[in-house]
Design a protein around this motif. Structure first.
Motif, PDB file in Angstrom:
ATOM      1  N   THR A 150      -9.214  23.144   1.967  1.00 43.73           N
ATOM      2  CA  THR A 150      -8.846  23.235   0.886  1.00 43.73           C
ATOM      3  C   THR A 150      -7.246  22.750   0.430  1.00 43.73           C
ATOM      4  OG1 THR A 150      -8.007  25.848   0.823  1.00 43.73           O
ATOM      5  CG2 THR A 150     -10.356  25.213   0.381  1.00 43.73           C
ATOM      6  N   GLY A 151      -6.588  22.790   1.345  1.00 45.07           N
ATOM      7  CA  GLY A 151      -5.234  22.064   1.342  1.00 45.07           C
ATOM      8  C   GLY A 151      -4.263  23.341   0.526  1.00 45.07           C
ATOM      9  N   LEU A 152      -4.847  24.574   0.533  1.00 49.08           N
ATOM     10  CA  LEU A 152      -4.218  25.554  -0.219  1.00 49.08           C
ATOM     11  C   LEU A 152      -2.860  26.142   0.637  1.00 49.08           C
ATOM     12  CD1 LEU A 152      -6.900  28.294  -1.154  1.00 49.08           C
ATOM     13  CD2 LEU A 152      -5.160  27.190  -2.607  1.00 49.08           C
ATOM     14  N   PRO A 153      -1.823  26.469   0.020  1.00 50.29           N
ATOM     15  CA  PRO A 153      -0.767  26.862   0.653  1.00 50.29           C
ATOM     16  C   PRO A 153      -0.626  27.987   1.812  1.00 50.29           C
ATOM     17  CG  PRO A 153      -0.250  27.519  -1.489  1.00 50.29           C
ATOM     18  CD  PRO A 153      -1.668  26.678  -1.464  1.00 50.29           C
ATOM     19  N   GLU A 154       0.207  27.990   2.740  1.00 49.06           N
ATOM     20  CA  GLU A 154       0.454  29.046   3.650  1.00 49.06           C
ATOM     21  C   GLU A 154       0.131  30.338   2.954  1.00 49.06           C
ATOM     22  OE1 GLU A 154       1.281  28.120   6.714  1.00 49.06           O
ATOM     23  OE2 GLU A 154       1.524  30.229   7.566  1.00 49.06           O
ATOM     24  N   GLY A 155      -0.673  31.459   3.634  1.00 50.43           N
ATOM     25  CA  GLY A 155      -0.876  32.654   3.181  1.00 50.43           C
ATOM     26  C   GLY A 155      -2.053  32.788   2.352  1.00 50.43           C
ATOM     27  N   ALA A 156      -2.555  31.543   2.123  1.00 50.96           N
ATOM     28  CA  ALA A 156      -4.094  31.578   1.334  1.00 50.96           C
ATOM     29  C   ALA A 156      -5.055  32.031   2.427  1.00 50.96           C
ATOM     30  CB  ALA A 156      -4.255  30.391   0.771  1.00 50.96           C
ATOM     31  N   MET A 169     -13.386  36.922  -9.952  1.00 54.20           N
ATOM     32  CA  MET A 169     -13.036  36.915 -11.515  1.00 54.20           C
ATOM     33  C   MET A 169     -12.712  38.372 -11.651  1.00 54.20           C
ATOM     34  SD  MET A 169     -16.644  35.191 -13.004  1.00 54.20           S
ATOM     35  CE  MET A 169     -16.358  35.262 -14.704  1.00 54.20           C
ATOM     36  N   VAL A 170     -12.950  39.439 -10.712  1.00 56.11           N
ATOM     37  CA  VAL A 170     -12.445  40.665 -10.873  1.00 56.11           C
ATOM     38  C   VAL A 170     -10.881  40.735 -10.442  1.00 56.11           C
ATOM     39  CG1 VAL A 170     -12.412  42.914  -9.836  1.00 56.11           C
ATOM     40  CG2 VAL A 170     -14.499  41.953 -10.456  1.00 56.11           C
ATOM     41  N   THR A 171     -10.575  39.872  -9.267  1.00 60.83           N
ATOM     42  CA  THR A 171      -9.119  39.767  -9.059  1.00 60.83           C
ATOM     43  C   THR A 171      -8.238  39.038 -10.134  1.00 60.83           C
ATOM     44  OG1 THR A 171      -9.891  39.541  -6.751  1.00 60.83           O
ATOM     45  CG2 THR A 171      -7.510  38.553  -7.392  1.00 60.83           C
ATOM     46  N   ALA A 172      -8.905  38.210 -10.711  1.00 62.19           N
ATOM     47  CA  ALA A 172      -8.044  37.273 -11.828  1.00 62.19           C
ATOM     48  C   ALA A 172      -7.914  38.294 -12.992  1.00 62.19           C
ATOM     49  CB  ALA A 172      -8.888  36.111 -12.516  1.00 62.19           C
ATOM     50  N   ARG A 173      -8.874  39.251 -13.561  1.00 60.54           N
ATOM     51  CA  ARG A 173      -8.759  40.103 -14.463  1.00 60.54           C
ATOM     52  C   ARG A 173      -7.808  41.116 -14.287  1.00 60.54           C
ATOM     53  NH1 ARG A 173     -12.798  43.770 -15.984  1.00 60.54           N
ATOM     54  NH2 ARG A 173     -12.310  44.587 -14.104  1.00 60.54           N
ATOM     55  N   VAL A 218     -15.120  33.619  -0.418  1.00 61.00           N
ATOM     56  CA  VAL A 218     -14.130  33.438  -1.636  1.00 61.00           C
ATOM     57  C   VAL A 218     -12.822  33.476  -0.843  1.00 61.00           C
ATOM     58  CG1 VAL A 218     -14.004  35.849  -1.705  1.00 61.00           C
ATOM     59  CG2 VAL A 218     -13.152  34.435  -3.589  1.00 61.00           C
ATOM     60  N   ILE A 219     -12.123  32.599  -1.495  1.00 60.38           N
ATOM     61  CA  ILE A 219     -10.774  32.328  -0.741  1.00 60.38           C
ATOM     62  C   ILE A 219      -9.675  32.465  -1.846  1.00 60.38           C
ATOM     63  CG2 ILE A 219      -9.483  30.252   0.127  1.00 60.38           C
ATOM     64  CD1 ILE A 219     -11.823  29.111   1.427  1.00 60.38           C
ATOM     65  N   TYR A 220      -8.474  32.909  -1.541  1.00 60.50           N
ATOM     66  CA  TYR A 220      -7.538  33.434  -2.758  1.00 60.50           C
ATOM     67  C   TYR A 220      -6.159  32.547  -2.149  1.00 60.50           C
ATOM     68  CZ  TYR A 220     -10.541  37.183  -3.721  1.00 60.50           C
ATOM     69  OH  TYR A 220     -11.757  38.120  -3.853  1.00 60.50           O
ATOM     70  N   LYS A 221      -5.316  32.441  -3.092  1.00 58.58           N
ATOM     71  CA  LYS A 221      -3.916  31.594  -2.861  1.00 58.58           C
ATOM     72  C   LYS A 221      -3.197  32.841  -2.550  1.00 58.58           C
ATOM     73  CE  LYS A 221      -1.450  29.696  -6.087  1.00 58.58           C
ATOM     74  NZ  LYS A 221      -1.582  28.561  -7.028  1.00 58.58           N
ATOM     75  N   ASN A 222      -3.190  34.061  -3.120  1.00 55.99           N
ATOM     76  CA  ASN A 222      -2.613  35.153  -2.907  1.00 55.99           C
ATOM     77  C   ASN A 222      -3.408  36.351  -2.601  1.00 55.99           C
ATOM     78  OD1 ASN A 222      -0.865  37.144  -3.040  1.00 55.99           O
ATOM     79  ND2 ASN A 222       0.077  36.724  -4.966  1.00 55.99           N
ATOM     80  N   MET A 223      -3.418  36.581  -1.345  1.00 56.94           N
ATOM     81  CA  MET A 223      -4.400  37.813  -0.963  1.00 56.94           C
ATOM     82  C   MET A 223      -4.200  38.834  -1.335  1.00 56.94           C
ATOM     83  SD  MET A 223      -6.814  36.565   1.076  1.00 56.94           S
ATOM     84  CE  MET A 223      -7.372  37.644   2.211  1.00 56.94           C
ATOM     85  N   LYS A 224      -2.707  39.459  -1.696  1.00 56.00           N
ATOM     86  CA  LYS A 224      -2.150  40.530  -2.152  1.00 56.00           C
ATOM     87  C   LYS A 224      -2.942  41.068  -3.543  1.00 56.00           C
ATOM     88  CE  LYS A 224       2.351  40.744   0.248  1.00 56.00           C
ATOM     89  NZ  LYS A 224       3.472  39.894  -0.221  1.00 56.00           N
ATOM     90  N   LEU A 225      -3.245  39.882  -4.181  1.00 49.69           N
ATOM     91  CA  LEU A 225      -3.662  40.291  -5.769  1.00 49.69           C
ATOM     92  C   LEU A 225      -5.181  40.397  -5.634  1.00 49.69           C
ATOM     93  CD1 LEU A 225      -2.181  37.143  -7.827  1.00 49.69           C
ATOM     94  CD2 LEU A 225      -1.317  39.583  -7.484  1.00 49.69           C
ATOM     95  N   ALA A 269     -13.406  44.371   3.499  1.00 51.80           N
ATOM     96  CA  ALA A 269     -13.547  45.366   2.447  1.00 51.80           C
ATOM     97  C   ALA A 269     -12.622  45.183   1.414  1.00 51.80           C
ATOM     98  CB  ALA A 269     -13.937  46.695   2.926  1.00 51.80           C
ATOM     99  N   ASP A 270     -11.415  44.781   1.749  1.00 50.24           N
ATOM    100  CA  ASP A 270     -10.173  44.840   0.758  1.00 50.24           C
ATOM    101  C   ASP A 270     -10.114  43.711  -0.288  1.00 50.24           C
ATOM    102  OD1 ASP A 270      -9.184  47.419   1.788  1.00 50.24           O
ATOM    103  OD2 ASP A 270      -7.557  46.448   2.969  1.00 50.24           O
ATOM    104  N   TYR A 271     -10.805  42.735   0.035  1.00 51.49           N
ATOM    105  CA  TYR A 271     -10.953  41.502  -0.553  1.00 51.49           C
ATOM    106  C   TYR A 271     -12.174  41.011  -1.570  1.00 51.49           C
ATOM    107  CZ  TYR A 271      -6.901  41.568   2.623  1.00 51.49           C
ATOM    108  OH  TYR A 271      -5.777  41.888   3.160  1.00 51.49           O
TER     109      TYR A 271
END
Ligand SMILES: Cc1ncc(COP(=O)(O)O)c(C=O)c1O
Length: 447
Positions: free
Chosen positions: A117-123, A139-143, A287-294, A320-322
């Motif tokens: 994907t080329g997403l930055p470090e941490g993704a 969508m839940v994460t975004a909301r 599902v892949i996230y740029k910011n896993m903390k979110l 399970a956390d993500y």
């Protein structure tokens, strides 16, 4: 019994042209197999015979080389064999404490996926039951992130996507009770289309807008939205940018079409389904996230019986956390084994093959008098028309080919200038499909 089951599995995965089964009515199937759940049990041998001789014949193998409907699949033998191993190993895939070795393998496969994907470090990401669950998790994460702003706590969220987006986006918006606004195009959604849509919002709607979902390969036609421009608008407007590449994401591995996805590296979240174009057995999404903390803030579950699993001593990656599921199969394990077995170059070859088949099909269509392309093939999808055919003709053609056990190719609709036309559609995934298969299917349209 064990040997019988293994023999069946081996025979099935070595058979590259399994019988194209036919659905039967439930009453018919019941008449054929009788009652199977009884107080005493009917015995494994009998039940297995019923499955092999009757029930599996009422299913359509998705990996048949002339199954070009839907988004077909073509799991590798290595992946299927490891699906058996995944079940046999009985690993709980929610927390590192129980699943470390298995989750390690999943994460190795995930690292490769994220690198595409080329997403930055941490993704990073996690495997889900499919694209729908991945889209919902994102969508839940975004909301939840949007609702961190107290002004948004009591607002109903609003998401913009396009008419070409997959039905799961609209369905999952219902699950999170968000409204959806559609950019009115089945073709690619441009940055301008998006900006125009945002500019048309009233003040209240603009405050409710929290995310944009672009598509990296529409299911109907393989179209990739203008990801780079859309990413820039999302950044300027402070909106979550999700890319649904459930089907098209496999093409990130290619040289030929990777450039069409430029801008995906700016996404906040991405869906990619290995059970579509990365040759994994059902079910396996990601599902892949740029910011896993979110994602963790949105999905991590609390419970007194779960506390120990988050303890220091058990520290590690907890899938399970993500995403939305707690108990989960280590469903990335078959992909890991297959990638480890074949190497990533083989994946590149196999995905490029799907694109090549679509282009070859396009040439064959153009060469035939009675056929014409609706649009140029895109990724591995081809939309074409049989001149002079009505929707009924397409339907009868589909049924006849299926009844004859020859192919499953289905019609779809293509909407242009508000007019929906019934057309034929190919979607190629299986690299074993041949040009002869395609030509033979096209010939059935001459009758
Ligand atoms: C673009 C896209 N998104 C989401 C989905 C839903 O994925 P799943 O059926 O794995 O839930 C699909 C399925 O075809 C798809 O093509």
């Amino acid at each position: 019994m064990t040997l019988d089951v293994m023999k069946y599995a081996i025979n099935r995965i070595t058979n590259t042209t399994p019988e194209l089964g036919q659905p039967k009515k439930e009453e018919e199937l019941r008449k054929l197999v009788g009652e199977t759940i009884t107080a005493e049990g009917i015995g494994g041998e009998h039940a297995f015979h019923l499955f092999k001789d009757v029930l599996v014949k009422a299913t359509v193998p998705i990996d048949h080389p002339r199954h070009l409907a839907f988004v077909p699949a073509s799991p590798t033998r290595a992946a299927i064999m490891f699906d058996l191993v995944t079940s046999a190993s009985s690993i709980h895939g929610a927390y590192w404490m129980e699943g470390a070795g298995g989750i390690f393998c999943e994460n190795e496969a995930m690292k490769w996926l994220v690198s595409l994907t080329g997403l930055p470090e941490g993704a990073f990401g996690v495997f889900t039951s499919g694209g729908t669950a991945a889209n919902l998790s994102a969508m839940v994460t975004a909301r939840e992130y949007w609702r961190r702003n107290p002004d948004n706590l009591n607002k109903k969220a609003l998401v913009i996507t396009s008419e070409g987006a997959h039905s799961s986006i609209k369905a999952m918006a219902k699950v999170i009770d968000a409204d959806v606004l559609l950019v009115a195009t089945e073709d690619l959604m441009t940055a301008k289309d998006l900006q125009d849509k945002i500019d048309q919002l009233d003040v209240h709607q603009r405050k409710r807008l929290f995310a944009v979902v672009a598509t990296g390969g529409t299911t109907n036609a393989g179209i990739i939205d203008e990801l780079d421009g859309i990413a820039n608008i999302c950044e300027q407007e402070n909106l979550w940018f999700h890319v649904d590449a459930a089907y098209g994401g496999g093409a990130l591995v290619t040289d030929s079409v990777r450039h069409l996805f430029n801008g995906i590296e700016k996404a906040d979240s991405i869906t990619i389904d290995p059970h579509k174009w990365l040759f994994s057995p059902y079910d396996c999404g990601a599902v892949i996230y740029k910011n896993m903390k979110l994602a963790k803030a949105a999905h991590s579950q609390e419970g007194s019986y779960l506390e120990i699993f988050k303890d220091e001593g058990a520290s590690g990656f907890n899938p399970a956390d993500y995403q939305i599921q707690l108990t989960r199969r280590i469903r990335g394990l078959p992909l890991w084994f297959s990638l480890a077995t074949h190497g990533t170059d083989k994946y590149k070859w196999a995905v490029e093959m799907g694109i090549k088949l679509a282009n070859l099909a396009g040439e064959l269509i153009e060469d035939r008098e009675h056929l014409e392309l609706v649009r140029k093939p895109s990724l591995s999808c081809v939309l074409f028309r049989r001149k002079g055919w009505s929707p009924d003709d397409y339907r009868n053609w589909t049924y006849k080919n299926h009844r004859d056990g020859f192919a499953l190719v289905t019609p779809t609709k293509w909407i242009k200038n508000d007019k929906a036309e019934t057309v034929a559609r190919f979607c190629f995934i299986n690299p074993d499909t041949t040009i002869e298969d395609i030509a033979a299917i096209l010939t059935t349209m001459e009758e």
